[in-house]
Design a protein around this motif. Structure first.
Motif, PDB file in Angstrom:
ATOM      1  N   THR A  38      68.106 -16.955 -33.901  1.00 41.52           N
ATOM      2  CA  THR A  38      69.766 -17.247 -34.119  1.00 41.52           C
ATOM      3  C   THR A  38      70.198 -17.222 -33.538  1.00 41.52           C
ATOM      4  OG1 THR A  38      69.061 -16.234 -36.724  1.00 41.52           O
ATOM      5  CG2 THR A  38      71.042 -17.695 -36.523  1.00 41.52           C
ATOM      6  N   THR A  39      70.913 -18.740 -33.205  1.00 41.32           N
ATOM      7  CA  THR A  39      71.676 -18.554 -31.879  1.00 41.32           C
ATOM      8  C   THR A  39      73.525 -18.103 -32.223  1.00 41.32           C
ATOM      9  OG1 THR A  39      72.741 -20.970 -32.513  1.00 41.32           O
ATOM     10  CG2 THR A  39      70.813 -20.322 -30.805  1.00 41.32           C
ATOM     11  N   LYS A  40      73.779 -18.089 -31.346  1.00 47.14           N
ATOM     12  CA  LYS A  40      75.190 -17.350 -31.644  1.00 47.14           C
ATOM     13  C   LYS A  40      75.936 -18.121 -32.430  1.00 47.14           C
ATOM     14  CE  LYS A  40      75.587 -15.364 -27.005  1.00 47.14           C
ATOM     15  NZ  LYS A  40      76.105 -14.919 -26.101  1.00 47.14           N
ATOM     16  N   ASP A  41      76.390 -19.729 -32.561  1.00 46.30           N
ATOM     17  CA  ASP A  41      76.375 -19.845 -33.975  1.00 46.30           C
ATOM     18  C   ASP A  41      76.268 -20.285 -34.927  1.00 46.30           C
ATOM     19  OD1 ASP A  41      74.873 -21.842 -33.145  1.00 46.30           O
ATOM     20  OD2 ASP A  41      76.119 -23.115 -32.523  1.00 46.30           O
ATOM     21  N   GLY A  42      75.296 -19.035 -35.581  1.00 48.73           N
ATOM     22  CA  GLY A  42      74.647 -19.043 -36.459  1.00 48.73           C
ATOM     23  C   GLY A  42      73.186 -20.652 -36.952  1.00 48.73           C
ATOM     24  N   LYS A  43      72.813 -21.610 -36.053  1.00 51.94           N
ATOM     25  CA  LYS A  43      71.811 -21.810 -35.686  1.00 51.94           C
ATOM     26  C   LYS A  43      70.638 -21.671 -35.686  1.00 51.94           C
ATOM     27  CE  LYS A  43      69.507 -26.398 -33.880  1.00 51.94           C
ATOM     28  NZ  LYS A  43      69.856 -27.375 -32.956  1.00 51.94           N
ATOM     29  N   LYS A  44      69.798 -21.469 -36.947  1.00 54.98           N
ATOM     30  CA  LYS A  44      68.502 -21.386 -37.064  1.00 54.98           C
ATOM     31  C   LYS A  44      67.249 -21.884 -35.980  1.00 54.98           C
ATOM     32  CE  LYS A  44      64.973 -19.102 -40.081  1.00 54.98           C
ATOM     33  NZ  LYS A  44      64.788 -17.463 -39.477  1.00 54.98           N
ATOM     34  N   ILE A  45      66.624 -21.655 -34.918  1.00 58.42           N
ATOM     35  CA  ILE A  45      65.364 -21.551 -34.581  1.00 58.42           C
ATOM     36  C   ILE A  45      64.331 -22.049 -35.289  1.00 58.42           C
ATOM     37  CG2 ILE A  45      64.935 -22.377 -32.389  1.00 58.42           C
ATOM     38  CD1 ILE A  45      66.676 -23.494 -32.715  1.00 58.42           C
ATOM     39  N   GLU A  46      63.422 -22.305 -35.285  1.00 58.53           N
ATOM     40  CA  GLU A  46      61.773 -21.961 -36.597  1.00 58.53           C
ATOM     41  C   GLU A  46      61.043 -21.443 -35.618  1.00 58.53           C
ATOM     42  OE1 GLU A  46      61.756 -21.560 -39.994  1.00 58.53           O
ATOM     43  OE2 GLU A  46      64.234 -23.003 -39.739  1.00 58.53           O
TER      44      GLU A  46
END
Length: 135
Positions: A38-46
């Motif tokens: 999960t990136t710092k801005d909350g985007k989830k990378i599968e």
């Protein structure tokens, strides 16, 4: 320069074993997964899985035939090779890792569900074979 690739992954299919001349050959797929985050801005990378075709010859093919099954975790080291072919007038390039060393990373279970000693790594196998030499 060296052509060397090292992979740790899970076997994606039951290995296919065949004989060419007097040598055994094994082929299988190996899935190598990069864990998601999960990136710092909350985007989830599968999670992302890359599939590799693995070719194994002679002694390595015999080890695979005896000990390797779909789902097993393996370390594979080898050379990345390509071959070109044509199908229906279209040229393709196929990539395959020709294994030079493998190590089984999945503990094998005995009949009671207990971990048993796994198959020898290729390094251990080579050392055992050298003990049989007459010099």
């Amino acid at each position: 320069m060296h052509n060397r690739i090292s992979l740790i992954g899970n076997v994606g299919n039951q290995p296919e074993i065949r004989t060419i001349g007097d040598s055994k050959v094994a082929s299988m797929s190996l899935g190598v997964t990069e864990k998601g985050y999960t990136t710092k801005d909350g985007k989830k990378i599968e999670d992302r899985t890359t599939w590799f075709r693995i070719g194994l010859w002679r002694g390595l093919a015999e080890i695979v035939e005896k000990y390797v099954n779909k789902g097993d975790k393996l370390f594979v080291e080898g050379k990345m090779l390509s071959r070109e072919y044509e199908k229906d007038g279209v040229k393709y390039t196929a990539w395959e890792v020709t294994a030079t060393e493998i190590e089984l990373l999945t503990p094998k279970k005995d009949g009671n569900g207990q971990d048993t000693k796994s198959a020898p790594s290729t390094t251990q196998q080579a050392a055992k074979e050298s003990d049989d030499l007459p010099f």
